[in-house]
Design an enzyme around this catalytic site. Sequence first.
Site, PDB file in Angstrom:
ATOM      1  CG  ASN A  92      -1.118   1.762   1.321  1.00  0.00           C
ATOM      2  OD1 ASN A  92      -2.712   1.837   0.900  1.00  0.00           O
ATOM      3  ND2 ASN A  92      -0.773   2.083   2.254  1.00  0.00           N
ATOM      4  CE1 TYR A 158       1.259   8.227  -6.864  1.00  0.00           C
ATOM      5  CE2 TYR A 158      -1.300   8.729  -8.316  1.00  0.00           C
ATOM      6  CZ  TYR A 158      -0.950   8.155  -7.465  1.00  0.00           C
ATOM      7  OH  TYR A 158      -1.226   7.661  -5.855  1.00  0.00           O
TER       8      TYR A 158
HETATM    9  P1  NDP Z   1      -1.564   9.051   2.571  1.00  0.00           P
HETATM   10  O1  NDP Z   1       0.077   9.192   2.228  1.00  0.00           O
HETATM   11  O2  NDP Z   1      -2.494   9.399   3.466  1.00  0.00           O
HETATM   12  O3  NDP Z   1      -0.354   7.781   3.533  1.00  0.00           O
HETATM   13  C1  NDP Z   1       0.690   6.504   2.629  1.00  0.00           C
HETATM   14  C2  NDP Z   1       1.355   6.755   3.446  1.00  0.00           C
HETATM   15  O4  NDP Z   1       2.629   5.941   2.940  1.00  0.00           O
HETATM   16  C3  NDP Z   1       1.750   7.461   4.758  1.00  0.00           C
HETATM   17  O5  NDP Z   1       1.596   7.002   5.748  1.00  0.00           O
HETATM   18  C4  NDP Z   1       3.275   7.269   4.379  1.00  0.00           C
HETATM   19  O6  NDP Z   1       5.017   7.701   4.672  1.00  0.00           O
HETATM   20  C5  NDP Z   1       3.726   6.299   4.019  1.00  0.00           C
HETATM   21  N1  NDP Z   1       5.287   5.861   2.559  1.00  0.00           N
HETATM   22  C6  NDP Z   1       5.343   6.588   2.307  1.00  0.00           C
HETATM   23  N2  NDP Z   1       6.542   5.803   1.533  1.00  0.00           N
HETATM   24  C7  NDP Z   1       7.108   4.874   2.173  1.00  0.00           C
HETATM   25  C8  NDP Z   1       7.974   4.494   2.436  1.00  0.00           C
HETATM   26  N3  NDP Z   1       9.090   4.338   1.505  1.00  0.00           N
HETATM   27  N4  NDP Z   1       7.861   3.211   3.469  1.00  0.00           N
HETATM   28  C9  NDP Z   1       6.545   3.728   3.842  1.00  0.00           C
HETATM   29  N5  NDP Z   1       5.769   4.240   3.906  1.00  0.00           N
HETATM   30  C10 NDP Z   1       5.580   4.730   2.834  1.00  0.00           C
HETATM   31  O7  NDP Z   1      -2.098   8.050   1.289  1.00  0.00           O
HETATM   32  P2  NDP Z   1      -2.840   7.811   1.045  1.00  0.00           P
HETATM   33  O8  NDP Z   1      -3.556   6.492   2.470  1.00  0.00           O
HETATM   34  O9  NDP Z   1      -4.255   8.075   0.141  1.00  0.00           O
HETATM   35  O10 NDP Z   1      -2.261   6.291   0.081  1.00  0.00           O
HETATM   36  C11 NDP Z   1      -2.295   4.580   0.342  1.00  0.00           C
HETATM   37  C12 NDP Z   1      -2.229   4.280  -1.488  1.00  0.00           C
HETATM   38  O11 NDP Z   1      -3.076   4.634  -2.049  1.00  0.00           O
HETATM   39  C13 NDP Z   1      -0.628   5.201  -1.491  1.00  0.00           C
HETATM   40  O12 NDP Z   1      -0.239   4.190  -2.765  1.00  0.00           O
HETATM   41  C14 NDP Z   1      -1.618   5.747  -2.923  1.00  0.00           C
HETATM   42  O13 NDP Z   1      -0.647   5.857  -3.830  1.00  0.00           O
HETATM   43  C15 NDP Z   1      -2.812   5.101  -2.898  1.00  0.00           C
HETATM   44  N6  NDP Z   1      -3.525   6.205  -3.352  1.00  0.00           N
HETATM   45  C16 NDP Z   1      -4.703   6.962  -2.818  1.00  0.00           C
HETATM   46  C17 NDP Z   1      -5.143   7.328  -3.103  1.00  0.00           C
HETATM   47  C18 NDP Z   1      -6.525   8.343  -2.799  1.00  0.00           C
HETATM   48  O14 NDP Z   1      -7.351   8.832  -3.308  1.00  0.00           O
HETATM   49  N7  NDP Z   1      -6.338   8.831  -0.974  1.00  0.00           N
HETATM   50  C19 NDP Z   1      -6.682   7.158  -4.685  1.00  0.00           C
HETATM   51  C20 NDP Z   1      -5.463   6.018  -5.383  1.00  0.00           C
HETATM   52  C21 NDP Z   1      -4.256   5.308  -4.840  1.00  0.00           C
HETATM   53  P3  NDP Z   1       5.039   8.942   5.593  1.00  0.00           P
HETATM   54  O15 NDP Z   1       3.853   9.936   5.760  1.00  0.00           O
HETATM   55  O16 NDP Z   1       5.918   8.643   6.554  1.00  0.00           O
HETATM   56  O17 NDP Z   1       5.856   9.350   4.390  1.00  0.00           O
END
Ligand code: NDP
Length: 253
Positions: A92, A158
């Site tokens: 995720n 992206y």
């Molecule tokens: P958020 O930004 O709310 O959460 C993403 C989480 O991933 C953060 O806690 C972040 O941590 C963590 N993260 C980022 N980089 C890393 C890394 N290198 N290693 C470990 N953890 C990491 O995003 P969402 O919950 O909205 O998104 C979750 C997934 O869903 C993502 O893949 C996103 O691309 C996808 N997505 C989301 C959509 C949306 O509308 N919300 C739509 C389509 C896809 P930290 O804050 O510490 O960097």
Amino acid sequence: MAGKLESKNVLVTGSRRGIGKGIALEAAREGANVAVNDLTGADELETLVKEIRGMGRRAVAVLADVSRGDEVNRMVETVERDLGPIDVLVNNAGVESIIPFLEIDEKEWERVTHTNLKGEWLCAQAVARRMVAAKRPGAFVNIGSVQAGMVLPGRTHYAPSKRAIEALTANLAAELAPHNIRVNCIHPGLIDTDMTAWVMKDPQILPIVLDKIALHRAGQPVEIAKAVVFLASDDASYITGQYLYVDGGFRIL
Ligand code: NDP
């Protein structure tokens, strides 16, 4: 009644908040022991671990960067030591930025593509190697994005990273099927999390985006989580190599 993931060990990357947190909690509600991971936010992860333990499940938190092989291996080792063999991996963790193509630099290209694509590849390989060695079945769910099939401004880094997850899913599914490991992908639409807060809070942009969504609303993390649980569970035992849009009917082209 037994949950859909009863006694399974589930690792959800990027799960201190947003969609990942929603998946971790739903997996626990469905009977799973859950390993949560993030790049930062040890306190939030520990709070989540306590919440999951309060539901009667086992849980562990591991800070690790999914884009680094050494950290991914350490994470998977820690999870298997504390919870036992991983049955389900939910890839995720992801990052998004919006930068015009002519302005984006190599560093940002690498941050986004290495987290979103390389990270899913690394986690899948680390977990699959252990599953195959132990001759254990498994299920992977890769989180992509509705942007895999869209063209939006400033997403030349992206969007390709998310489109590529379809190819990654199909190829992993083919190579891992002989080992009884299923691999599927979910493409979320507009989901109400920190990542999309700028859209949700903008009175000009939000109505334009909602007009593109058939159900005319943003989704909640739990609505992605329920689809993840289905694909990870035995209810989806004959489904592999697929991608599913969970987007309320979101199309712009
Ligand atoms: P958020 O930004 O709310 O959460 C993403 C989480 O991933 C953060 O806690 C972040 O941590 C963590 N993260 C980022 N980089 C890393 C890394 N290198 N290693 C470990 N953890 C990491 O995003 P969402 O919950 O909205 O998104 C979750 C997934 O869903 C993502 O893949 C996103 O691309 C996808 N997505 C989301 C959509 C949306 O509308 N919300 C739509 C389509 C896809 P930290 O804050 O510490 O960097």
